[in-house]
Design a protein around this motif. Structure first.
Motif: not given
Length: 196
Positions: A96-106, A148-153, A158-160, A162-169
């Protein structure tokens, strides 16, 4: 107490009683309990987490929790089942704490995106996969490309984003998950069929 070689050894009832009563030698008794069970607890967690160091840390947390809650163990269920329940709860919290790293399985695709070209040798399938990934990324534009650029470049969490864009986590997490799946599928197709 009978036990076969495939199941963890149950601690003797006397050992548990001494620990629960905090009788003489109870700390040594708890150390013995850890010695009896630590192998299978580590194995249980290592079989579910790719990062073995994190699994080992979780195993320690399991025994710290068991130490704190040992008086609540009633003996109705097996001790191994009780300990496994603690391990499962720690595992759930970890995921749960590392969801953004764990989700997807790729994970392989995640590694390609995170590390970039200079992390891989120029020979073998890795460079072909990186070329395929680059071509697949070129097909993505607009808000998906920006995400993709914001996340990987840029390396934002994802929390950052979300906070900047106003979109849900959760929405962003699922969007990234879908993008990783699409990219993985695209890379796989490009690796299977050489372009003419």
């Amino acid at each position: 107490m009978d036990s076969d070689s495939d199941s963890p050894a149950s601690p003797p009832a006397a050992l548990l009683r001494r620990i629960q009563a905090r009788g003489p030698g109870w700390m040594e008794a708890f150390g013995e309990l850890v010695r009896i069970h630590e192998g299978w607890v580590r194995g249980f967690l290592r079989s579910r987490i790719r990062d073995w160091a994190a699994a080992d840390d979780l195993a320690q947390d399991v025994f710290v929790t068991a130490f704190r809650r040992i008086k609540t163990y009633s003996g109705e269920a097996s001790f191994e089942g009780w300990l496994r329940g603690i391990a499962v709860n720690h595992l759930r919290n970890f995921v749960r704490k590392r969801r953004e790293q764990c989700i997807g399985g790729n994970d392989e695709l995640q590694a390609l995106i995170d590390r970039g070209a200079d992390a891989f040798p120029a020979s073998g399938d890795e460079s072909g996969a990186l070329d395929a990934l680059t071509k697949c990324l070129d097909k993505i534009d607009g808000p998906s490309r920006e995400l993709l650029n914001q996340r990987y470049v840029t390396g934002k969490t994802v929390r950052e984003i979300s906070a900047e864009s106003g979109k849900g986590y959760s929405a962003l997490t699922m969007q990234l998950h879908r993008l990783r799946e699409l990219l993985a599928e695209c890379v796989q197709k490009k690796m299977e069929v050489p372009e003419s």
